[in-house]
Write a protein that holds these residues in place. Structure first.
Motif, mmCIF file in Angstrom:
data_model
loop_
_atom_site.group_PDB
_atom_site.id
_atom_site.type_symbol
_atom_site.label_atom_id
_atom_site.label_comp_id
_atom_site.label_asym_id
_atom_site.label_seq_id
_atom_site.Cartn_x
_atom_site.Cartn_y
_atom_site.Cartn_z
ATOM 1 N N SER A 556 17.564 -8.667 3.008
ATOM 2 C CA SER A 556 18.636 -8.855 2.031
ATOM 3 C C SER A 556 19.841 -7.953 2.270
ATOM 4 N N TYR A 557 19.729 -6.949 3.148
ATOM 5 C CA TYR A 557 20.866 -6.053 3.401
ATOM 6 C C TYR A 557 22.106 -6.873 3.780
ATOM 7 N N PRO A 558 23.293 -6.563 3.247
ATOM 8 C CA PRO A 558 23.653 -5.400 2.418
ATOM 9 C C PRO A 558 23.652 -5.695 0.919
ATOM 10 N N GLU A 559 22.995 -6.767 0.479
ATOM 11 C CA GLU A 559 22.954 -7.078 -0.946
ATOM 12 C C GLU A 559 21.902 -6.211 -1.650
ATOM 13 N N PHE A 560 22.206 -5.833 -2.881
ATOM 14 C CA PHE A 560 21.287 -5.009 -3.652
ATOM 15 C C PHE A 560 20.179 -5.865 -4.271
ATOM 16 N N VAL A 561 19.011 -5.255 -4.423
ATOM 17 C CA VAL A 561 17.858 -5.886 -5.064
ATOM 18 C C VAL A 561 17.357 -4.942 -6.154
ATOM 19 N N ARG A 562 17.125 -5.468 -7.330
ATOM 20 C CA ARG A 562 16.568 -4.666 -8.418
ATOM 21 C C ARG A 562 15.096 -4.368 -8.118
ATOM 22 N N VAL A 563 14.693 -3.108 -8.301
ATOM 23 C CA VAL A 563 13.315 -2.713 -7.993
ATOM 24 C C VAL A 563 12.334 -3.605 -8.743
ATOM 25 N N GLY A 564 12.660 -3.951 -9.992
ATOM 26 C CA GLY A 564 11.772 -4.793 -10.773
ATOM 27 C C GLY A 564 11.675 -6.222 -10.277
ATOM 28 N N ASP A 565 12.562 -6.625 -9.360
ATOM 29 C CA ASP A 565 12.510 -7.973 -8.793
ATOM 30 C C ASP A 565 11.775 -8.018 -7.454
ATOM 31 N N LEU A 566 11.306 -6.894 -6.963
ATOM 32 C CA LEU A 566 10.550 -6.900 -5.710
ATOM 33 C C LEU A 566 9.257 -7.687 -5.895
ATOM 34 N N PRO A 567 8.922 -8.584 -4.975
ATOM 35 C CA PRO A 567 7.742 -9.450 -5.137
ATOM 36 C C PRO A 567 6.431 -8.724 -4.866
ATOM 37 N N CYS A 568 6.054 -7.868 -5.800
ATOM 38 C CA CYS A 568 4.767 -7.179 -5.731
ATOM 39 C C CYS A 568 3.889 -7.633 -6.901
ATOM 40 N N VAL A 571 3.947 -3.474 -11.263
ATOM 41 C CA VAL A 571 5.098 -2.560 -11.351
ATOM 42 C C VAL A 571 4.812 -1.295 -10.551
ATOM 43 N N GLU A 572 3.569 -0.846 -10.559
ATOM 44 C CA GLU A 572 3.213 0.351 -9.791
ATOM 45 C C GLU A 572 3.499 0.160 -8.305
ATOM 46 N N ASP A 573 3.170 -1.024 -7.768
ATOM 47 C CA ASP A 573 3.455 -1.300 -6.356
ATOM 48 C C ASP A 573 4.955 -1.328 -6.099
ATOM 49 N N GLN A 574 5.725 -1.908 -7.014
ATOM 50 C CA GLN A 574 7.184 -1.939 -6.852
ATOM 51 C C GLN A 574 7.756 -0.528 -6.777
ATOM 52 N N LEU A 575 7.376 0.315 -7.733
ATOM 53 C CA LEU A 575 7.941 1.660 -7.802
ATOM 54 C C LEU A 575 7.443 2.548 -6.667
ATOM 55 N N SER A 576 6.186 2.405 -6.286
ATOM 56 C CA SER A 576 5.665 3.261 -5.206
ATOM 57 C C SER A 576 6.332 2.935 -3.881
ATOM 58 N N LEU A 577 6.562 1.647 -3.593
ATOM 59 C CA LEU A 577 7.241 1.276 -2.352
ATOM 60 C C LEU A 577 8.680 1.767 -2.360
ATOM 61 N N ALA A 578 9.423 1.483 -3.429
ATOM 62 C CA ALA A 578 10.834 1.889 -3.477
ATOM 63 C C ALA A 578 10.965 3.405 -3.427
ATOM 64 N N THR A 579 10.101 4.126 -4.119
ATOM 65 C CA THR A 579 10.174 5.594 -4.123
ATOM 66 C C THR A 579 9.854 6.161 -2.755
#
Length: 594
Positions: A556-568, A571-579
């Motif tokens: 998706s670069y250079p477009e932004f993606v909301r962490v909560g929209d990551l296909p995991c 929510v724990e998987d979304q936040l752990s990957l982004a962090t």
């Protein structure tokens, strides 16, 4: 992601004269444990829909930017385009002379304005770290300042290459001249490269850095048809180096990007344009001398004349086997050469390009020294190198999966095959050759093309220079967090990503997701050294439940993606990957974290 999960063992791709270190995480082709089919299908649809929306935004923004960004080149650069000979045939060398308007290289206003709102929040004027002092208002300083204001790394790479070969349009260069012709660009602007590298920089490096003869610096001369290398052992102290220079030796500084931040920035941006490692050497030649014998190289070469003047002679490959050479040549004598296709004196600001396999030699005349930088790329980056890795794996897979490849050879094949039977009209020989052709044609079905592409991309990640960050990238990533030590304790600690945080990769091309030994690894460049392969490849393991989210971030670069929209799945998987990615310096946020 299925292709990544099926990717297999590490594939070796050597570079000539460079020893590859053993790569970690090697293994056989194993399938990763997959999630239930229904979940995978839902995630796939989710990723596809998000990618379609992001692509639409990207195309719209890129079209808008393309309409604003105009090339500074004139139409005269295309005047001989229709006279070019087709690929594989060698026509006359190309000569371009920059017009006064193109030499001015004023930054288009639209480029300055092509920023995201976040970029305007962290606006600065410095294009390089404060320790790098460039001549005021030189063309180089202006282009680096312009690059600092371009949010997309791929746009920066394209813009810098456009500046490098101006006034020639890049599409004309790649379509008509790349790998085909020698090209000379005369600019009549001695300040064009000013600030990139100088003899004063070389002197400072000799005084302040641990420069070793043979490892970092070569002293060579070419006298009476003979090349001599006169490297003494040990450190290249100024007294020894300048004494050799006074004795008529050219000084070749290997890997100047390890010592010069400006050269590092220049190459780190351009490597994304080439999709191949970009390296460089600097050559200082004393007046009335020649440092190296005629030879050809195994790289695409861009010669940037920085100081003084130098007479260059460039010759076409002598025979078809030398065209786009895979290895560098030995030294040639003058008797080995024909007539040069190009003979010219380079002056500061001029550019000379020639493909691998083109013989060249250069000498200083008229009591004037010469300093030039050679930018090199595309070493062992050919279709043949790719197939060299693909075919053995294809044969292995074919033998495992297709019984035709496991059937025995004819018991009597030695009676009609082999060099001693090459003129035989035996019908059994004809049938044998046809069988070989049929089996070879079937190999394409078993070729692990994507797996080999991933391994070559992994090699490129390891070869690459670490990225140079713009002010915006630094301010919006972990590198710009205001955490510091103050009044006896760390302050401004605790900034965290949330599901509402919008993120994208730090730059395009800084990471690659590769399947190895039944696992997924994300290889990245941000911890690479400026010295080639000084560090082992760096990677993070990506868990299967985060694979689709990682793929979305990369694509998706250079477009932004909301962490909560990551296909995991959670929510724990979304936040752990982004962090994890943010803490490693691989992600930036749309707004600064507080």
């Amino acid at each position: 992601m299925d292709g990544l999960r099926a990717s297999g063992g590490v594939l070796r791709r050597g570079r000539l004269r460079r020893r590859r270190q053993q790569q970690p995480h090697s293994g056989s082709v194993l399938a990763l444990p997959l999630r239930p089919r229904k979940i995978r299908r839902q995630l796939r649809r989710s990723v596809s829909s998000r990618m379609a929306a992001l692509r639409a935004q990207t195309l719209q923004s890129e079209d808008l930017e393309d309409s604003r960004v105009e090339s500074t080149v004139g139409a005269a650069a295309l005047s001989d385009a229709t006279g070019r000979e087709p690929h594989g045939q060698l026509g006359p060398a190309e000569l371009l002379e920059a017009s006064p308007s193109s030499r001015s290289l004023q930054t288009p206003r639209a480029l300055v304005e092509a920023q995201t709102p976040a970029a305007r929040l962290v606006e600065h004027t410095a294009a390089v770290p404060p320790s790098v002092e460039l001549p005021w208002d030189s063309p180089l300083q202006r282009i680096l300042a312009e690059l600092n204001r371009i949010p997309s790394s791929r746009r920066r790479a394209a813009r810098l290459f456009e500046w490098l070969i101006a006034p020639m349009p890049p599409d004309h260069f790649y379509r008509r001249l790349w790998e085909r012709e020698a090209v000379l660009v005369r600019r009549q602007d001695h300040s064009y490269y000013q600030g990139l590298f100088s003899t004063a920089d070389l002197d400072s490096i000799l005084r302040n850095e641990e420069v070793q003869f043979g490892q970092h610096l070569d002293a060579a001369r070419y006298v009476n048809g003979r090349r001599e290398t006169l490297n003494p052992p040990g450190r290249a102290l100024p007294a020894a180096a300048w004494s050799l220079y006074r004795a008529g030796c050219s000084l070749r500084l290997l890997c100047p990007q390890a010592f010069s931040t400006t050269v590092w920035q220049f190459l780190a941006v351009l490597q994304e344009q080439f999709g191949s490692m970009a390296g460089s050497n600097v050559y200082l030649t004393p007046p009335n001398s020649q440092g190296f014998a005629p030879h050809y190289d195994d790289i695409e070469a861009f010669v940037l004349q920085l100081e003084g003047r130098k007479l260059w002679r460039v010759y076409r490959p002598r025979v078809p086997t030398e065209e786009l050479a895979l290895t560098s040549s030995p030294n040639f004598s003058q008797d080995d050469l024909g007539e040069p296709v190009l003979q010219t004196v380079l002056e500061p600001g001029d550019l000379l390009y020639f493909p691998r396999g083109f013989i060249h030699q250069a000498e200083c005349q008229d009591g004037v020294h010469s300093l030039h930088l050679t930018l090199s790329t595309f070493q062992r980056n050919t279709w043949g190198d790719f197939l060299e890795a693909v075919l053995p794996l294809a044969v292995q897979a074919a033998m495992e999966e297709n019984v035709e490849f496991r059937r025995g050879l004819p018991r009597d094949f030695m009676d009609y095959m082999g060099a001693q039977h090459s003129d035989s009209k035996d019908p059994r020989r004809t049938a044998f050759m046809e069988k070989v052709r049929v089996l070879v044609a079937r190999l394409g079905h078993f070729a692990p093309v994507d797996a080999v592409a991933d391994q070559r991309a992994k090699d490129f990640i390891h070869d690459s220079l670490p990225p140079v960050l713009t002010d915006r990238e630094r301010a919006l990533s972990v590198y710009g967090l205001p955490i510091r030590w103050e009044a006896g304790e760390p302050v401004n600690v605790g900034a965290q990503l949330t599901t509402e945080t919008e993120v994208h990769m730090l730059q395009d091309g800084i990471a690659r997701l590769v399947g190895e030994g039944g696992h997924l690894f994300l290889y990245y460049t941000v911890e690479n050294s400026r010295v080639y392969h000084l560090e082992e490849p760096k990677c993070l393991e990506i868990y299967p439940q985060q694979a689709d989210a990682m793929e979305l971030l990369l694509r998706s670069y250079p477009e932004f993606v909301r962490v909560g929209d990551l296909p995991c799945d959670t929510v724990e998987d979304q936040l752990s990957l982004a962090t994890m990615l943010y803490d490693k310096g691989l992600l930036l946020t749309k707004m600064p974290l507080t």
